[in-house]
Design a protein around this motif. Structure first.
Motif, short mmCIF file in Angstrom:
data_model
loop_
_atom_site.label_atom_id
_atom_site.label_comp_id
_atom_site.label_asym_id
_atom_site.label_seq_id
_atom_site.Cartn_x
_atom_site.Cartn_y
_atom_site.Cartn_z
N ALA A 69 10.44 4.25 3.19
CA ALA A 69 9.40 3.41 3.75
C ALA A 69 8.25 3.33 2.76
O ALA A 69 8.05 4.24 1.94
N VAL A 70 7.49 2.25 2.84
CA VAL A 70 6.36 2.05 1.94
C VAL A 70 5.09 1.83 2.76
O VAL A 70 5.15 1.57 3.97
N CYS A 71 3.97 1.95 2.10
CA CYS A 71 2.65 1.78 2.73
C CYS A 71 2.39 2.81 3.83
O CYS A 71 1.52 2.60 4.69
N CYS B 222 1.90 -5.75 2.75
CA CYS B 222 2.41 -4.40 2.44
C CYS B 222 3.51 -4.49 1.40
O CYS B 222 3.46 -3.81 0.36
N TRP B 223 4.52 -5.30 1.66
CA TRP B 223 5.62 -5.45 0.69
C TRP B 223 5.11 -6.04 -0.62
O TRP B 223 5.54 -5.63 -1.70
N HIS C 296 17.09 -7.77 4.86
CA HIS C 296 17.03 -6.44 5.47
C HIS C 296 17.70 -6.44 6.84
O HIS C 296 18.48 -5.52 7.16
N ASN D 187 11.68 0.02 3.44
CA ASN D 187 11.75 -0.46 2.06
C ASN D 187 13.07 -1.16 1.81
O ASN D 187 14.08 -0.52 1.52
N THR E 190 3.73 -3.52 -3.05
CA THR E 190 4.63 -2.45 -3.47
C THR E 190 5.38 -2.87 -4.73
O THR E 190 6.18 -3.83 -4.70
N GLU F 291 7.86 -1.61 -6.39
CA GLU F 291 9.33 -1.54 -6.32
C GLU F 291 9.91 -2.80 -5.67
O GLU F 291 10.94 -3.32 -6.12
N ILE F 292 9.23 -3.30 -4.67
CA ILE F 292 9.71 -4.50 -3.99
C ILE F 292 9.46 -5.74 -4.85
O ILE F 292 10.32 -6.63 -4.93
N ASP G 260 11.87 6.06 -1.90
CA ASP G 260 11.00 5.74 -0.76
C ASP G 260 11.77 4.94 0.28
O ASP G 260 12.14 3.78 0.03
N ASN H 249 15.35 -0.49 -1.40
CA ASN H 249 16.02 0.80 -1.60
C ASN H 249 17.36 0.77 -0.87
O ASN H 249 17.42 0.82 0.36
#
Length: 581
Positions: free
Chosen positions: A310-312, A369-370, A397, A331, A373, A375-376, A308, A334
């Motif tokens: 991007a997320v959300c 959002c993060w 980032h 993301n 998630t 994964e984050i 991914d 990633n």
């Protein structure tokens, strides 16, 4: 009625009435009358304003010397001769600039002038033939116009070809129609102007992600910028709604992100616009927003085996995952994201000349959002899931995105522009964003906001975009207020003598505009900001009113659908509408 239809008769009567007016200069204002034989009566409003107003009716008004004799000379537009030399590239540029000048002057083309006309010789003398336009380009110029009895000689000198361009733009404003049917073109027999902008960065933001804008629409806005001596087109080209920028290395960006196959900006389109803008003294500042405002266009990563990116993306209910729908954030967990960003930046570097600046957005990151998630959350491992932890992730980032950009450019000298955000607050910015690399674009409510002063004290460079005066989309949604041209004009930028105040931008966010209505939303209000950024005048909008009305008329004559700001009666009766609107 015989011989003439009612419509034809009406048009003839209207034309005769329109050309029956004359104007007389009284106390610095042009007043309309029916007289024709009196002394100091002018056949056109433009001619009266040239003779009557301060700064010779030039917009934006010059910052240096303005001198003239009030004697008229009439010119033969068929015999305008340019004189210049330079390198091969600069000669090509200056030649195109002369074509631009003549094409614009043709809009004032006389018809069988019945006065004695003279040739005009224009001499262009740049100190440098460098064609690069960046933040440090000297845009000053000196214009000297002198009638020697046989011909009109115009000498324009400048440190750069872009200063010459601005001088020619001023000259266009000094040549005006005369005659009761506007048959002749006139100017003054002697003019001296020295001029230099107060601010280096004088911008207009266009948003082509919310609604696609055609190339013609972008070009017509560049035309308006040129006429007003603005020099930066800030192109907010992507957002969570769409990704219309074609990437040759990453074709999935537009495959998944464009509104359709005809709503794409190809590399050749970008290069064409860069050249078009450069001739008009405008450089393009491209913005690829992130890590927020990044959804549609980024969702192909998993299918390509990259995870991914991007997320959300498009997640509902949107209020739980973003500031504005559709949702989407890059993301940072990633590592493949930064390889993709490097490819994207490499494509952009190949499309655009190096102007020393690039915009990475950086505002409105939505922590929930993060935080939602997995994964984050796993990436953060045993770190406490606090705001500070997510700010650290955000800064991580940004650091990696900058490294990807530097790798694409091949050096570490370009400045990156970011919007004000939680990361740019005075108590944390030095921890996250080195002042040597970052320029902060402020979208605070007022131009005198304490945040601007705090950033300057910390050594950061700033670009001012006062949202409660220079956000031109306001007044059409929610509880926002519409800002008329006077409000735009009187938005004083933070102390211009501070070298770190680079200038400012008016912003046309694109949710409620497209090709059908954007011109009248931007113009002529952006021209009001143009004088603020070029001149930073001490006087109020009231003292600029007659010159501003003249600039509106010039924009319309150039084919720009500038919206009316007052009844035409007020334009024709100067000083009678001081409190109107």
């Amino acid at each position: 009625m015989t011989g003439l239809s009612a419509v034809t008769f009406f048009l003839l009567v209207t034309i005769n009435l329109c050309h029956s007016w004359t104007w007389k200069c009284e106390n610095g204002l042009c007043t309309r009358s029916m007289a024709k034989e009196q002394n100091d009566v002018y056949s056109t409003l433009e001619l009266c304003q040239l003779m009557c107003t301060n700064y010779l009716n030039v917009w934006p008004h010059p910052t240096g010397i303005v001198k003239s004799w009030k004697d008229l000379v009439y010119i033969d537009t068929r015999n305008i001769v340019f004189h210049f030399n330079g390198t091969i590239d600069s000669i090509d540029f200056l030649t195109e600039l002369t074509v631009y000048f003549k094409d614009e002057l043709k809009r004032e083309e006389p018809i069988d002038c019945d006065k004695e006309v003279f040739d005009m010789h224009i001499y262009l003398y740049p100190a440098s033939f460098d064609l690069s336009l960046d933040l440090e380009t000297d845009e000053s110029y000196k214009l000297n116009l002198d009638f020697n009895g046989d011909e009109l000689d115009v000498n324009i000198t400048a440190p750069t070809v872009f200063g010459l361009r601005h001088g020619l733009e001023t000259l266009l404003q000094l040549v005006v129609p005369d005659g009761y049917q506007e048959k002749c073109l006139a100017t003054l027999s002697n003019i001296q102007i020295s001029d230099t902008p107060k601010y280096k960065h004088r911008g207009l933001l266009l948003d082509t992600a919310r609604n696609f804008l055609s190339l013609d629409t972008i070009k017509i806005n560049i035309d308006g910028m040129a006429a007003s001596k603005m020099n930066v087109l800030h192109w907010h080209i992507t957002d969570s709604q769409s990704f219309p920028l074609m990437s040759q290395r990453l074709p999935n960006m537009t495959k998944y992100g464009a509104y359709g196959p005809k709503q794409i900006y190809k590399p050749e389109d970008i290069k064409m616009l860069v050249k078009y803008a450069l001739l008009r003294g405008v450089r393009i500042l491209l913005e690829i927003d992130g890590p927020s405002h990044a959804g549609v266009g980024w969702q192909w990563g998993s299918e390509a085996g990259l995870g991914d990116l991007a997320v959300c993306v498009n997640k509902q209910p949107w209020r739980s995952f973003c500031i504005q729908p559709p949702c989407g954030q890059l993301n940072p967990a990633n590592s493949n994201l930064y390889r993709v960003m490097n490819d994207l930046f490499t494509d952009i570097v190949e499309m655009l000349p190096n102007t020393g600046m690039f915009h990475m957005g950086g505002d409105e990151v939505f922590i929930p959002c993060w935080n939602s998630t997995q994964e984050i959350r796993d990436y953060l491992k045993d770190k406490p899931l606090t705001s500070e932890t997510f700010y650290d992730l955000w800064a991580e980032h940004q650091k990696k995105a900058l490294e990807s950009f530097d790798s694409a450019v091949g050096h570490q000298h370009s400045s990156v522009v970011l919007w004000t955000s939680q990361l740019t607050q005075p108590d944390v910015i030095k921890k996250y964003l080195p002042k040597e690399r970052y320029i902060i674009q402020t979208w605070v409510p007022t131009a005198q906001d304490a945040l601007i002063g705090d950033l300057l004290k910390l050594g950061y460079r700033v670009i001012v975009s006062t949202k409660d005066a220079w956000y031109l989309d306001h007044g059409f949604w929610g509880t926002t207020q519409y800002y008329n041209w006077k409000k735009v004009y009187e938005n004083k930028v933070y102390d211009y003598s501070h070298e770190a105040v680079l200038g400012g931008e008016v912003c046309m966010w694109g949710e409620l505009v497209d090709d059908s209505n954007i011109e009248s939303r931007i113009w002529p209000r952006a021209a009001a900001a143009a004088e603020r950024l070029w001149t930073n005048p001490r006087s109020s909008a009231q003292y600029a009113e007659t010159r501003f009305f003249a600039q509106v008329a010039r924009l319309v004559k150039r084919g720009i659908n500038a919206g009316p700001v007052t009844p035409l009666w007020c334009v024709h009766n100067q000083g009678e509408c001081k409190t109107y609107l």
